[in-house]
Design a protein around this motif. Structure first.
Motif, PDB file in Angstrom:
ATOM      1  N   GLY A 283       0.791  -1.223   0.000  1.00 45.04           N
ATOM      2  CA  GLY A 283       0.000   0.000   0.000  1.00 45.04           C
ATOM      3  C   GLY A 283       0.821   1.269   0.000  1.00 45.04           C
ATOM      4  N   SER A 284       2.131   1.164   0.253  1.00 46.39           N
ATOM      5  CA  SER A 284       2.989   2.355   0.325  1.00 46.39           C
ATOM      6  C   SER A 284       3.190   2.969  -1.053  1.00 46.39           C
ATOM      7  N   PRO A 285       2.966   4.302  -1.186  1.00 46.91           N
ATOM      8  CA  PRO A 285       3.317   4.973  -2.447  1.00 46.91           C
ATOM      9  C   PRO A 285       4.831   5.125  -2.534  1.00 46.91           C
ATOM     10  N   VAL A 286       5.396   4.829  -3.688  1.00 47.67           N
ATOM     11  CA  VAL A 286       6.858   4.827  -3.829  1.00 47.67           C
ATOM     12  C   VAL A 286       7.264   5.399  -5.176  1.00 47.67           C
ATOM     13  N   TRP A 287       8.542   5.724  -5.244  1.00 45.78           N
ATOM     14  CA  TRP A 287       9.235   5.928  -6.511  1.00 45.78           C
ATOM     15  C   TRP A 287      10.081   4.693  -6.770  1.00 45.78           C
ATOM     16  N   VAL A 288      10.045   4.207  -8.003  1.00 52.23           N
ATOM     17  CA  VAL A 288      10.917   3.125  -8.429  1.00 52.23           C
ATOM     18  C   VAL A 288      11.980   3.722  -9.339  1.00 52.23           C
ATOM     19  N   GLY A 289      13.241   3.464  -9.053  1.00 48.04           N
ATOM     20  CA  GLY A 289      14.324   4.035  -9.844  1.00 48.04           C
ATOM     21  C   GLY A 289      15.348   2.995 -10.252  1.00 48.04           C
ATOM     22  N   ILE A 290      16.035   3.275 -11.350  1.00 50.89           N
ATOM     23  CA  ILE A 290      17.144   2.428 -11.783  1.00 50.89           C
ATOM     24  C   ILE A 290      18.065   3.271 -12.654  1.00 50.89           C
ATOM     25  N   ARG A 291      19.361   3.081 -12.491  1.00 49.40           N
ATOM     26  CA  ARG A 291      20.325   3.829 -13.282  1.00 49.40           C
ATOM     27  C   ARG A 291      20.309   3.318 -14.731  1.00 49.40           C
ATOM     28  N   PRO A 292      20.548   4.196 -15.716  1.00 51.44           N
ATOM     29  CA  PRO A 292      20.529   3.772 -17.123  1.00 51.44           C
ATOM     30  C   PRO A 292      21.520   2.653 -17.441  1.00 51.44           C
ATOM     31  N   GLU A 293      22.674   2.629 -16.765  1.00 53.78           N
ATOM     32  CA  GLU A 293      23.672   1.600 -17.054  1.00 53.78           C
ATOM     33  C   GLU A 293      23.275   0.235 -16.498  1.00 53.78           C
ATOM     34  N   HIS A 294      22.190   0.183 -15.721  1.00 54.95           N
ATOM     35  CA  HIS A 294      21.720  -1.089 -15.166  1.00 54.95           C
ATOM     36  C   HIS A 294      20.486  -1.627 -15.898  1.00 54.95           C
ATOM     37  N   VAL A 295      20.127  -0.997 -17.001  1.00 48.67           N
ATOM     38  CA  VAL A 295      19.032  -1.463 -17.854  1.00 48.67           C
ATOM     39  C   VAL A 295      19.644  -2.196 -19.045  1.00 48.67           C
ATOM     40  N   TYR A 296      19.097  -3.384 -19.378  1.00 50.02           N
ATOM     41  CA  TYR A 296      19.693  -4.220 -20.422  1.00 50.02           C
ATOM     42  C   TYR A 296      18.639  -4.647 -21.445  1.00 50.02           C
ATOM     43  N   PRO A 297      19.071  -4.941 -22.672  1.00 48.86           N
ATOM     44  CA  PRO A 297      18.131  -5.540 -23.620  1.00 48.86           C
ATOM     45  C   PRO A 297      17.585  -6.851 -23.051  1.00 48.86           C
ATOM     46  N   ALA A 298      16.275  -7.074 -23.183  1.00 53.78           N
ATOM     47  CA  ALA A 298      15.654  -8.273 -22.624  1.00 53.78           C
ATOM     48  C   ALA A 298      15.935  -9.476 -23.510  1.00 53.78           C
ATOM     49  N   SER A 299      16.165 -10.622 -22.873  1.00 54.05           N
ATOM     50  CA  SER A 299      16.322 -11.860 -23.626  1.00 54.05           C
ATOM     51  C   SER A 299      14.968 -12.250 -24.231  1.00 54.05           C
ATOM     52  N   GLN A 300      14.997 -13.110 -25.219  1.00 53.30           N
ATOM     53  CA  GLN A 300      13.781 -13.440 -25.957  1.00 53.30           C
ATOM     54  C   GLN A 300      12.701 -14.038 -25.062  1.00 53.30           C
ATOM     55  N   GLY A 301      13.104 -14.842 -24.084  1.00 49.46           N
ATOM     56  CA  GLY A 301      12.114 -15.509 -23.250  1.00 49.46           C
ATOM     57  C   GLY A 301      11.712 -14.746 -22.010  1.00 49.46           C
ATOM     58  N   ALA A 302      12.318 -13.593 -21.753  1.00 53.44           N
ATOM     59  CA  ALA A 302      12.037 -12.847 -20.525  1.00 53.44           C
ATOM     60  C   ALA A 302      10.611 -12.323 -20.527  1.00 53.44           C
ATOM     61  N   ARG A 303       9.920 -12.418 -19.382  1.00 56.05           N
ATOM     62  CA  ARG A 303       8.545 -11.932 -19.266  1.00 56.05           C
ATOM     63  C   ARG A 303       8.392 -10.930 -18.118  1.00 56.05           C
ATOM     64  N   SER A 304       9.004 -11.209 -16.983  1.00 56.03           N
ATOM     65  CA  SER A 304       8.858 -10.310 -15.839  1.00 56.03           C
ATOM     66  C   SER A 304       9.895  -9.188 -15.893  1.00 56.03           C
ATOM     67  N   ASN A 305       9.522  -8.050 -15.299  1.00 58.23           N
ATOM     68  CA  ASN A 305      10.397  -6.870 -15.228  1.00 58.23           C
ATOM     69  C   ASN A 305      10.882  -6.440 -16.609  1.00 58.23           C
ATOM     70  N   VAL A 306      10.004  -6.541 -17.600  1.00 58.75           N
ATOM     71  CA  VAL A 306      10.332  -6.160 -18.969  1.00 58.75           C
ATOM     72  C   VAL A 306       9.434  -4.993 -19.385  1.00 58.75           C
ATOM     73  N   LEU A 307      10.043  -3.970 -19.964  1.00 56.22           N
ATOM     74  CA  LEU A 307       9.304  -2.854 -20.549  1.00 56.22           C
ATOM     75  C   LEU A 307       9.540  -2.856 -22.055  1.00 56.22           C
ATOM     76  N   ALA A 308       8.533  -2.428 -22.794  1.00 56.81           N
ATOM     77  CA  ALA A 308       8.637  -2.396 -24.247  1.00 56.81           C
ATOM     78  C   ALA A 308       8.268  -1.014 -24.755  1.00 56.81           C
ATOM     79  N   GLY A 309       8.886  -0.629 -25.868  1.00 57.33           N
ATOM     80  CA  GLY A 309       8.571   0.654 -26.477  1.00 57.33           C
ATOM     81  C   GLY A 309       9.435   0.897 -27.687  1.00 57.33           C
ATOM     82  N   PRO A 310       9.124   1.938 -28.460  1.00 56.34           N
ATOM     83  CA  PRO A 310       9.911   2.243 -29.644  1.00 56.34           C
ATOM     84  C   PRO A 310      11.174   3.025 -29.302  1.00 56.34           C
TER      85      PRO A 310
END
Length: 362
Positions: A283-310
């Motif tokens: 129930g706690s309102p939060v900010w979720v953050g991650i540094r750009p260098e810790h974001v990686y291209p998703a593997s083909q089978g990955a489903r969780s913690n995956v974002l998609a966009g152009p």
């Protein structure tokens, strides 16, 4: 041994004012003997004020600093200043030779000629400026002049070395060469001086700092190990300043041991898992953050913690590449290899749970 046990300098209830308004507020802060503390913050945050106060060039209106438990005002001024080396953004050299500039402070301290020659020669060599010993200071480049300024401070063998933006006026290549030689020089010293460096350059802070202090609006917002400050900032404002550009509002919807599940506000019910041992309950309102260098291209089978966009933009950032990905949430990815993505191409990126960071949201 912790910082408090080895305290060299302490701030207690310090308030510095300018035209009646507080520009620095330090209820408490400890600097350990021999540590490298880097102070960062936006313009006007109070960084230079802190350095001047530490150097005893500015007296707080309230509170005091202590050196080895003794209030500054109880230590004779000359005795204290002989413990310091001070390097400013501008080298402030005399119209004399490089050798004479480096020897200046040693002569003021009435050292013997043999000792002066040995110290000057050593620091000219260690900072890679021995071939410039006889050159007039006004004929030096900016990087050369700053090396002379550092050599002059180091030659004094100070217990405390205070530096105010010493690398900021230099071009990138000169700055990194000087920083490498500066770190090598520090490594030669045993025991090393206690170092306090003020900078707005986050890369310099990450490279040099053992601990990092974040000042904002004259207040100490965070103080901790450099890796913790950059990867686990205390709040959203600090996160933005230290380069955690991926920030999303959300709400904790489940707690599974040390893992929190967060539903992101803008993601049409998108949920991410965050490895967070903190106290934030469901129930706690939060900010979720991650540094750009810790974001990686998703593997083909990955489903969780995956974002998609152009892909919206691919930009060179020094030796690195920054990829801006659109969509309802948007994300920035930073990597060393030039990406093969094309503008407009739909891609998927992965947010490792152990790299995500939660901050309370009001």
């Amino acid at each position: 041994m912790n910082a408090e046990a080895r305290a060299l300098i302490e701030a207690r209830g310090v308030v510095c004012r300018r035209r009646g308004e507080p520009v620095l507020r330090l209820p408490e802060m400890t600097i350990a003997a021999g540590e490298r503390l880097v102070v960062i913050g936006p313009n006007g945050a109070g960084k230079s004020t802190l350095l001047l106060a530490l150097a005893r060039l500015l007296r707080p209106k309230e509170g005091t600093f202590l050196y080895r438990g003794v209030p500054y005002q109880d230590i004779p001024a000359l005795e204290f200043r002989r413990k310091l080396g001070l390097v400013m953004q501008s080298p402030l050299l005399l119209r004399a030779s490089v050798w004479q500039n480096v020897a200046l402070g040693l002569k003021f301290r009435h050292l013997g000629e043999e000792e002066i020659r040995a110290r000057v020669a050593r620091w000219l060599d260690w900072l890679q400026i021995a071939p410039l010993a006889d050159r007039p200071a006004h004929q030096l480049s900016g990087g050369e002049a700053q090396r002379v300024s550092l050599a002059r401070a180091f030659a004094l063998e100070p217990e405390i070395l205070l530096l105010d933006e010493p690398f900021s006026a230099l071009d990138a290549q000169t700055r990194w060469h000087l920083l490498a030689d500066f770190k090598a020089a520090l490594a030669r010293l045993s025991p090393p001086p206690t170092l306090v460096l003020v900078t707005h350059d986050l890369d310099v802070a990450r490279s040099l700092g053992e601990r990092v202090a974040v000042l904002m609006d004259g207040s100490l917002r965070q103080l901790g190990a450099a890796a913790d400050v950059f990867a686990r900032p205390r709040d959203c404002e600090v996160a933005r300043f230290v380069g955690m550009t991926n920030l999303w509002p959300g709400r904790v919807v489940a707690v599974n041991g040390v893992q929190r599940v967060v539903e992101l506000d803008a993601g049409e019910g998108k949920r991410v898992a965050v490895a967070s041992p903190g106290h934030l309950a469901a129930g706690s309102p939060v900010w979720v953050g991650i540094r750009p260098e810790h974001v990686y291209p998703a593997s083909q089978g990955a489903r969780s913690n995956v974002l998609a966009g152009p892909v919206q933009q691919v930009v060179a950032q020094g030796p690195l590449w920054r990829v801006h990905v659109g969509g309802p949430l948007g994300v920035v990815m930073l990597g060393a290899d030039e990406p093969a993505f094309r503008s407009g191409e739909e891609i998927r990126v992965y947010l490792p749970p152990e790299r995500l960071h939660l901050m309370p949201r009001a």
